[in-house]
Motif scaffolding. Structure first.
Motif, PDB file in Angstrom:
ATOM      1  N   TYR A 287      25.387  23.091   4.265  1.00  0.00           N
ATOM      2  CA  TYR A 287      24.691  21.936   4.828  1.00  0.00           C
ATOM      3  C   TYR A 287      23.893  22.256   6.091  1.00  0.00           C
ATOM      4  O   TYR A 287      23.003  21.485   6.465  1.00  0.00           O
ATOM      5  N   TYR A 288      24.207  23.364   6.735  1.00  0.00           N
ATOM      6  CA  TYR A 288      23.526  23.724   7.978  1.00  0.00           C
ATOM      7  C   TYR A 288      23.000  25.156   7.873  1.00  0.00           C
ATOM      8  O   TYR A 288      23.495  25.958   7.077  1.00  0.00           O
ATOM      9  N   SER A 289      22.022  25.470   8.695  1.00  0.00           N
ATOM     10  CA  SER A 289      21.489  26.828   8.714  1.00  0.00           C
ATOM     11  C   SER A 289      22.532  27.769   9.311  1.00  0.00           C
ATOM     12  O   SER A 289      23.445  27.352  10.037  1.00  0.00           O
ATOM     13  N   GLU A 290      22.379  29.045   9.026  1.00  0.00           N
ATOM     14  CA  GLU A 290      23.292  30.036   9.585  1.00  0.00           C
ATOM     15  C   GLU A 290      23.244  30.007  11.108  1.00  0.00           C
ATOM     16  O   GLU A 290      24.276  30.160  11.778  1.00  0.00           O
ATOM     17  N   ARG A 291      22.075  29.780  11.662  1.00  0.00           N
ATOM     18  CA  ARG A 291      21.937  29.707  13.136  1.00  0.00           C
ATOM     19  C   ARG A 291      22.743  28.547  13.695  1.00  0.00           C
ATOM     20  O   ARG A 291      23.429  28.691  14.716  1.00  0.00           O
ATOM     21  N   GLN A 292      22.671  27.389  13.054  1.00  0.00           N
ATOM     22  CA  GLN A 292      23.446  26.234  13.513  1.00  0.00           C
ATOM     23  C   GLN A 292      24.945  26.488  13.406  1.00  0.00           C
ATOM     24  O   GLN A 292      25.709  26.153  14.310  1.00  0.00           O
ATOM     25  N   VAL A 293      25.354  27.082  12.299  1.00  0.00           N
ATOM     26  CA  VAL A 293      26.779  27.344  12.089  1.00  0.00           C
ATOM     27  C   VAL A 293      27.308  28.305  13.145  1.00  0.00           C
ATOM     28  O   VAL A 293      28.416  28.124  13.671  1.00  0.00           O
ATOM     29  N   ARG A 294      26.525  29.298  13.489  1.00  0.00           N
ATOM     30  CA  ARG A 294      26.957  30.231  14.546  1.00  0.00           C
ATOM     31  C   ARG A 294      27.117  29.500  15.873  1.00  0.00           C
ATOM     32  O   ARG A 294      28.043  29.797  16.646  1.00  0.00           O
ATOM     33  N   ARG A 295      26.242  28.544  16.147  1.00  0.00           N
ATOM     34  CA  ARG A 295      26.370  27.762  17.383  1.00  0.00           C
ATOM     35  C   ARG A 295      27.649  26.941  17.368  1.00  0.00           C
ATOM     36  O   ARG A 295      28.398  26.909  18.350  1.00  0.00           O
ATOM     37  N   PHE A 296      27.904  26.240  16.242  1.00  0.00           N
ATOM     38  CA  PHE A 296      29.095  25.399  16.161  1.00  0.00           C
ATOM     39  C   PHE A 296      30.370  26.223  16.334  1.00  0.00           C
ATOM     40  O   PHE A 296      31.298  25.814  17.026  1.00  0.00           O
ATOM     41  N   LEU A 297      30.412  27.370  15.668  1.00  0.00           N
ATOM     42  CA  LEU A 297      31.634  28.168  15.629  1.00  0.00           C
ATOM     43  C   LEU A 297      31.913  28.904  16.933  1.00  0.00           C
ATOM     44  O   LEU A 297      33.072  29.100  17.302  1.00  0.00           O
ATOM     45  N   PHE A 298      30.857  29.305  17.650  1.00  0.00           N
ATOM     46  CA  PHE A 298      31.081  30.202  18.782  1.00  0.00           C
ATOM     47  C   PHE A 298      30.125  29.993  19.961  1.00  0.00           C
ATOM     48  O   PHE A 298      30.561  29.818  21.095  1.00  0.00           O
ATOM     49  N   GLU A 299      28.849  29.983  19.680  1.00  0.00           N
ATOM     50  CA  GLU A 299      27.881  30.101  20.762  1.00  0.00           C
ATOM     51  C   GLU A 299      27.844  28.905  21.700  1.00  0.00           C
ATOM     52  O   GLU A 299      27.634  29.073  22.909  1.00  0.00           O
ATOM     53  N   ASN A 300      28.047  27.696  21.175  1.00  0.00           N
ATOM     54  CA  ASN A 300      28.010  26.525  22.059  1.00  0.00           C
ATOM     55  C   ASN A 300      29.097  26.587  23.127  1.00  0.00           C
ATOM     56  O   ASN A 300      28.837  26.354  24.318  1.00  0.00           O
ATOM     57  N   PHE A 301      30.334  26.895  22.728  1.00  0.00           N
ATOM     58  CA  PHE A 301      31.398  26.991  23.727  1.00  0.00           C
ATOM     59  C   PHE A 301      31.144  28.157  24.682  1.00  0.00           C
ATOM     60  O   PHE A 301      31.400  28.051  25.881  1.00  0.00           O
ATOM     61  N   LEU A 302      30.660  29.277  24.156  1.00  0.00           N
ATOM     62  CA  LEU A 302      30.365  30.413  25.029  1.00  0.00           C
ATOM     63  C   LEU A 302      29.315  30.030  26.077  1.00  0.00           C
ATOM     64  O   LEU A 302      29.493  30.301  27.270  1.00  0.00           O
ATOM     65  N   GLU A 303      28.241  29.396  25.642  1.00  0.00           N
ATOM     66  CA  GLU A 303      27.158  29.054  26.560  1.00  0.00           C
ATOM     67  C   GLU A 303      27.614  28.057  27.629  1.00  0.00           C
ATOM     68  O   GLU A 303      27.069  28.029  28.735  1.00  0.00           O
ATOM     69  N   HIS A 304      28.613  27.242  27.317  1.00  0.00           N
ATOM     70  CA  HIS A 304      29.089  26.245  28.274  1.00  0.00           C
ATOM     71  C   HIS A 304      30.267  26.732  29.113  1.00  0.00           C
ATOM     72  O   HIS A 304      30.755  25.979  29.970  1.00  0.00           O
ATOM     73  N   PHE A 305      30.716  27.975  28.881  1.00  0.00           N
ATOM     74  CA  PHE A 305      31.829  28.473  29.692  1.00  0.00           C
ATOM     75  C   PHE A 305      31.372  28.573  31.134  1.00  0.00           C
ATOM     76  O   PHE A 305      30.367  29.222  31.427  1.00  0.00           O
ATOM     77  N   PRO A 306      32.063  27.938  32.076  1.00  0.00           N
ATOM     78  CA  PRO A 306      31.468  27.732  33.400  1.00  0.00           C
ATOM     79  C   PRO A 306      31.486  28.929  34.327  1.00  0.00           C
ATOM     80  O   PRO A 306      30.712  28.974  35.290  1.00  0.00           O
ATOM     81  N   ARG A 307      32.364  29.902  34.095  1.00  0.00           N
ATOM     82  CA  ARG A 307      32.421  31.044  35.023  1.00  0.00           C
ATOM     83  C   ARG A 307      31.453  32.132  34.612  1.00  0.00           C
ATOM     84  O   ARG A 307      31.568  32.650  33.514  1.00  0.00           O
TER      85      ARG A 307
END
Length: 307
Positions: A287-307
Motif C-alpha cells: 500500500y505504500y512506497s518502499e521509501r514511505q515504509v522505511r520512514r515508518f519503520l525506522f527513519e522517522n523515529f531516528l530523525e526525531h531522536f533529540p540528542r
C-alpha cells in the motif's frame, strides 16, 4: 528493512521471572534471536514499576530493572549496543542493534529531580510521565480526577527539555497531554493509536494527533489489540488502518511503531511476536512506497531522536 520499535516491556518480564533468558525464551514476545534475525536496528526497553510495589521501594526497583537491562539484556547479547544519541545510532555497524532505555511512568522518582537526573545519567533517553494513574508529576488517563501537570511535573518536563530527552505522553491524562504540549520540546506518544478508529481511553483523538504533528513529535502505532479495534479480534490489517488514518491527518513523517510487546497478554493476530514484523513490512509494501515504509519503520523515529 531496519526497524525502530519505541516500546517493549522485556525488562519487566525478566524482573517478574528472573529465570527468563532474553536470548531465546518462549515466554517473551521479543528475544535477542528475533531481533537479530528480523531486521531490528533500534529497540526501546521500558522501566515499568508495577503498582503493587510500595512507594518507598520504587526507585530501588527502577535501579534493579536498569541492572537487568545491562546484565541480562545487553551483556549476553554480542550485537546489542546501548545508544544514547542519534550519532550512536548512525554509527551502528551491520547487524549491530541499538538498545535505548526508557522510563514508563515517573512513579519511581516520587517528587525528586535528583532521582530523575540519576536515571538519565544511567541511560534513560525517554520518559513517560505517568502510567494509567496519578503520581507526583501528573494524572494518568484512567485517573478519575483528570488533572494535568503538577508544579513538580512542569519542573520534570523542563528538565527533560534541558537534557534533550523525549517526553512521552502515552498513558497521560488529556489535561496532562495539553500541559505537555505547551512545555515539551521533544514530545512523543511511544505506544498509542487513533481514538477515532478505536475509542479506548489510551488512544489519541484527532486534535491530539494533529497537535503532536504540529509540534514535530512522534506517534508510535502500537499492536495492543484493545487499542486497534473494539468489536472483534484485532488483525494485522487493523494496524494499517491506524497508519492510514494518522497519515491522512498529516502524520506521514511523524509516525513509527511502539509494539508494547511483553507488556500485553493478548496479541494481534498476525503480530504475535517480534519475528512477525516481517508480515507487517510485506503488508505495508502493498500500500505504500518502499521509501514511505522505511520512514515508518525506522527513519522517522531516528530523525526525531533529540540528542
Amino acid at each position: 528493512m531496519n526497524i525502530f520499535d519505541a516500546h517493549c516491556d522485556v525488562i519487566y518480564k525478566i524482573w517478574l521471572d528472573p529465570t527468563i533468558l532474553f536470548s531465546n525464551s518462549q515466554k517473551l514476545h521479543i528475544t535477542y534471536e528475533q531481533l537479530v534475525e528480523s531486521g531490528s536496528k533500534v529497540q526501546c526497553f521500558a522501566i515499568y514499576i508495577p503498582e503493587q510495589v510500595r512507594p518507598e521501594s520504587r526507585f530501588e526497583v527502577a535501579l534493579e530493572m536498569i541492572d537487568i537491562f545491562y546484565q541480562k539484556v545487553i551483556a549476553p547479547s554480542p550485537f546489542l549496543k546501548v545508544v544514547k544519541t542519534k550519532d550512536d545510532i548512525k554509527a551502528l555497524k551491520d547487524r549491530e542493534i541499538g538498545a535505548i532505555l526508557t522510563l514508563e511512568g515517573c512513579d519511581a522518582i516520587d517528587n525528586s529531580l535528583i532521582k530523575l537526573k540519576t536515571l538519565l545519567r544511567l541511560g534513560v533517553s525517554a520518559v513517560g510521565l505517568t502510567w494509567n494513574y496519578a503520581n507526583s508529576v501528573a494524572d494518568g488517563i484512567l485517573e478519575d480526577r483528570g488533572g494535568g501537570l503538577s508544579c513538580f511535573g512542569k519542573e520534570v518536563v523542563n528538565e527533560l527539555n534541558r537534557s534533550c530527552i523525549w517526553t512521552d505522553v502515552s498513558h497521560l491524562s488529556i489535561k496532562g497531554f495539553w500541559d505537555v504540549m505547551e512545555l515539551a520540546e521533544y514530545p512523543i506518544a511511544s505506544h498509542s493509536n487513533a481514538y477515532t478508529l478505536c475509542n479506548h481511553p489510551r488512544n489519541l483523538n484527532d486534535e491530539q494527533i494533529q497537535c503532536l504533528i504540529k509540534k514535530n513529535g512522534m506517534i508510535g502505532v502500537t499492536f495492543v489489540p484493545q487499542f486497534l479495534r473494539n468489536d472483534e479480534e484485532a488483525v494485522l490489517r487493523d494496524v494499517l488502518k491506524h497508519i492510514d488514518f494518522i497519515c491522512a491527518l498529516g502524520g506521514e513523517y511523524n509516525l513509527g511503531f511502539g509494539s508494547d510487546f511483553d507488556g500485553i497478554t493478548e496479541t494481534t493476530y498476525g503480530l504475535e511476536r517480534y519475528a512477525k514484523y516481517d508480515a507487517l513490512v510485506n503488508c505495508l509494501l502493498n500500500y505504500y512506497s518502499e521509501r514511505q515504509v522505511r520512514r515508518f519503520l525506522f527513519e522517522n523515529f531516528l530523525e526525531h531522536f533529540p540528542r
